[in-house]
Structures are given as structure tokens and as C-alpha cells.
Design an enzyme around this catalytic site. Structure first.
Site, mmCIF file in Angstrom:
data_model
loop_
_atom_site.group_PDB
_atom_site.id
_atom_site.type_symbol
_atom_site.label_atom_id
_atom_site.label_comp_id
_atom_site.label_asym_id
_atom_site.label_seq_id
_atom_site.Cartn_x
_atom_site.Cartn_y
_atom_site.Cartn_z
ATOM 1 N NE ARG A 1 7.138 -5.204 -6.653
ATOM 2 C CZ ARG A 1 8.352 -4.859 -7.100
ATOM 3 N NH1 ARG A 1 8.883 -5.520 -8.103
ATOM 4 N NH2 ARG A 1 8.994 -3.857 -6.538
ATOM 5 C CE1 TYR B 1 3.760 9.949 -0.992
ATOM 6 C CE2 TYR B 1 1.420 9.979 -0.453
ATOM 7 C CZ TYR B 1 2.705 9.521 -0.214
ATOM 8 O OH TYR B 1 2.930 8.641 0.817
ATOM 9 N NE ARG C 1 3.493 -2.219 2.843
ATOM 10 C CZ ARG C 1 3.253 -1.256 3.695
ATOM 11 N NH1 ARG C 1 2.489 -1.475 4.730
ATOM 12 N NH2 ARG C 1 3.788 -0.067 3.525
ATOM 13 C CG ASP D 1 0.128 3.052 -4.636
ATOM 14 O OD1 ASP D 1 0.607 2.268 -3.804
ATOM 15 O OD2 ASP D 1 0.189 4.290 -4.509
ATOM 16 N NE ARG E 1 -0.373 -0.688 1.190
ATOM 17 C CZ ARG E 1 0.631 0.186 1.137
ATOM 18 N NH1 ARG E 1 0.680 1.162 1.986
ATOM 19 N NH2 ARG E 1 1.546 0.090 0.219
#
Ligand code: CP3
Length: 344
Positions: free
Chosen positions: A39, A155, A30, A76, A26
Site C-alpha cells: 500500500r 453513502y 488492515r 471496496d 476485512r
């Protein structure tokens, strides 16, 4: 193109290395203010994932800023359910949310599709890889990735994050046929997806099984590792890392499937894992992500302590899970510098 710093590839293959390679799960996104800037210029996370030029930019940021030994493509694991027909939303500060979930075999035709070309639906990932490879111009290897079938299954059934994923685990007892059919579908698409990433330029790939640890050992072998094995058996082009978070009892079993590197979380004991895998596999990890909240001096000491426990050169240094969002990038730099200056 020739890769100048190929330490991580050599470590994965068990070849000689001058020092341990280091990167962070990651690391793209982040923690970096430079990531937030890119972003915030967009509507959200998904727009960034689906804009190859910008995805490439944030992929390279940690290489420039943190000086890591590998880049990992910014994307992702949830792009796979989306390509199969189950769209997700990324809710700010909360995480992923799927408005629809899989409830029965009848849902497969529309929400668990397999009959498509991954380059049609996930072409933006392959394009981001191509741009990244070009812009890295051989500085460090690029890691591609996918979620393990079990974690993606969680998920698709649950529709969002959960502490226990008990809805997903319930299906294993109440409808094992649906579970196996869905896991197989995810597996088939994932193999094609990882092969496309490799064709686009990924130099190694990692399979993230973030929710491996919520299954008992027998169940993990049946519903987890069986499908990972299909994936790692199919990927013969580049080194493969399997990160089954929390699957302590399965290290021995993971060492039986084709793969180069086994990821360890911070609860795992490196010495014990080494006793099990011997020199047949590279280990990756495993500093507690929270260790980076300590002072610079402590981070250095904790990192050195970890390095002292390695009894082999077959090691890629990382945290035991993804870096936490509020970690000071300067602490990450201390971690990386400590690894790089450690003499083998
Ligand atoms: O490693 C990297 O830096 C590459 C990019 C990457 C992301 N997600 C970007 C991301 C990778 C490898 C992932 C994997 C991923 N995604 C996993 C497996 C690894 C793990 O941490 O266990 C899982 C379970 C997911 C699903 C997911 N995506 C969740 C639960 C969330 C919300 C919480 C969080 O992690 O921030 C995401 C969102 C996400 N994926 C973000 C990023 C940078 C944050 C979104 C934002 O910028 O607002």
C-alpha cells in the site's frame, strides 16, 4: 479448476464438513504489515484497488500468512457508486468522502447511472479476480462481494461515514420515491456486478449491509431486505451470504429470502438464530472483534466458548464484523488455529 480446500463451499451448501471453515471479514488489508508495504509503495488505497496485479497479491496474503479457508477479493463496496458516476476519495485515517451527493431525481442522470457495462467501468475488479484465481491455483475458494443497496444508498446520500446516517434515513420519510428509485438503480447494477465477478471466477459472494441496524424493522423490510432479495434471487450460480449487521429482528425474514448463509454480528445470539433458521441456512460469525485484544490464552478460550454454542455443522466461523486495524496478526493466528483444531 478443482478447489482443494472447499470446506467453506460445503458448509454454505449445508453439506458434510470435517471441521468448521474459518476466515475473517476485512482480512485483506488492515492488519498485515505485508499489506502496508504494498500500500505504501502507491499513491493510496484507490490505486491499489485499481491495480489488479497488486490487488490480487494482497488478496492472497492472508491465505499465505494467516492460513484462512477462503480469500476475499481486495476491493471496496464503494466502487459501485463510483461506477454509477459518484466518485469517492479515501481520506487517510478518516474514511471515504464523496465530493458530490444525491439530492434530487435530477442528479440521477449524471450520478446514479445504470446504463453501462460493468466490465467497462469495473473491469479492474474482474481482472483482479482472474489473476487471484490463477495464483491461488485452487488452494481455497475466492469470495466476491458487494455492498447491499441500503448501505450504498447511505453513502450516496450522506457522502461520508456517519453514526446515525440521519440524512439518508430522512429521505425515506420525505421522499420515498427517490429512495426506492435510487435503491432500485443500485440493485440493478449490483446484480450485474456480482454476476460479472462470478463469471471472472468468484466461488461464492457476500452482500455487506453494514448499516442495516440503523433502520426499524418495518423499514428494513421495505428499504433494505426487499432489494437484497432481488439480488439473492438473481444469483443462482454460487452460494450467497447476507450479512445484515445489527438487523436482529430481521433474521426470520432473511431466512425467507433465497440465500445460503446468514452473517451474525457479535451482539446476536447464535442459539436463538439457530432456533429461527433451523437447518435451512448456514450461519456465519460471530466472535466480538475486540476479543482479539485479549491474551492468546483468552482468545483460545473465547473462541472455544463460541464453538461450543454451535448446535449444528452449518456454520462458517468468522468475527462479528471486520477485524480491527490494530489487532496483532499473531492473535488472529491463534483464533484460526483454535478453530482448525476443534473436533466436530
Ligand atoms: O474483507 C476484505 O478484506 C476485502 C476488502 C474490503 C475492503 N472494504 C477494503 C478496505 C471489503 C470487503 C470492504 C467492505 C466495506 N467497505 C464495507 C462493508 C464492511 C464493513 O466493514 O462494514 C464498508 C462499510 C466499506 C466502506 C469503507 N472502506 C470505509 C468506511 C473505509 C474506511 C475505514 C476502514 O474500514 O478502514 C474503507 C477503506 C478500506 N476498505 C480499507 C480497506 C483495506 C482501508 C484503506 C487503507 O488501506 O487505507
Amino acid at each position: 479448476m478443482e478447489i482443494k480446500n472447499d470446506l467453506i463451499l460445503r458448509a454454505a451448501r449445508g453439506e458434510n464438513i470435517e471441521r468448521y471453515p474459518v476466515w475473517l471479514m476485512r482480512q485483506a488489508g488492515r492488519i498485515l504489515p505485508e499489506y502496508r508495504a504494498v500500500r505504501n509503495s502507491l499513491s493510496g488505497f484507490k490505486e491499489l484497488v485499481e491495480t489488479p496485479k497488486l490487488a490480487a497479491e494482497v488478496t492472497i496474503q492472508p491465505v499465505d500468512i494467516l492460513d484462512v479457508d477462503a480469500a476475499i477479493i481486495f476491493s471496496d463496496i464503494l466502487v459501485i457508486p463510483e461506477a454509477m458516476g459518484l466518485t469517492y476519495e479515501m481520506v487517510e485515517k478518516k474514511g471515504p468522502y464523496f465530493p458530490k451527493t444525491i439530492k434530487s431525481l435530477d442528479d440521477f442522470a449524471s450520478h446514479a447511472q445504470t446504463d453501462f457495462d460493468v466490465n467497462d467501468r469495473l473491469g479492474y475488479v474482474m481482472e483482479a479476480i482472474q489473476i487471484t484465481k490463477k495464483e491461488l491455483s485452487g488452494r481455497v475458494p475466492l469470495i466476491g462481494f458487494a455492498g447491499a443497496p441500503w448501505t450504498i444508498f447511505c453513502y450516496m446520500i450522506e457522502g461520508q461515514g456517519s453514526k446515525t446516517f440521519s440524512k439518508a434515513r430522512k429521505v425515506l420519510y420525505t421522499n420515498p420515491k427517490l429512495a426506492h428509485d435510487l435503491l432500485q438503480r443500485i440493485t440493478d447494477v449490483t446484480v450485474r456486478y456480482l454476476k460479472a465477478q462470478i463469471k471472472a471466477g468468484a466461488d461464492m459472494v457476500q452482500v455487506f449491509d453494514s448499516w442495516a441496524g440503523i433502520l426499524g424493522h418495518e423499514q428494513y423490510l421495505t428499504f433494505g431486505l426487499e432489494y437484497i432479495k432481488q439480488i439473492t434471487s438473481a444469483i443462482t450460480e454460487v452460494p450467497v451470504t447476507v450479512f445484515s449487521k445489527g438487523a436482529y429482528a430481521a433474521i426470520e425474514d432473511i431466512a425467507q429470502i433465497p440465500c445460503n448463509t446468514i452473517g451474525l454480528d457479535w451482539n446476536m445470539n447464535i442459539g436463538q438464530a439457530r432456533d429461527i433458521v433451523k437447518e435451512t441456512r448456514t450461519l456465519q460469525g460471530n466472535l466480538d472483534p475486540c476479543a482479539l485484544y485479549a491474551s492468546h490464552k483468552e482468545v483460545e478460550a473465547l473462541t472455544k466458548n463460541m464453538l461450543e454454542t454451535f448446535e449444528s455443522k452449518r456454520h462458517i466461523v468468522n468475527l462479528g464484523h471486520g477485524v480491527y486495524p490494530d489487532i496483532d496478526p499473531e492473535k488472529v493466528k491463534t483464533f484460526i488455529k483454535t478453530v482448525k483444531s476443534y473436533e466436530l
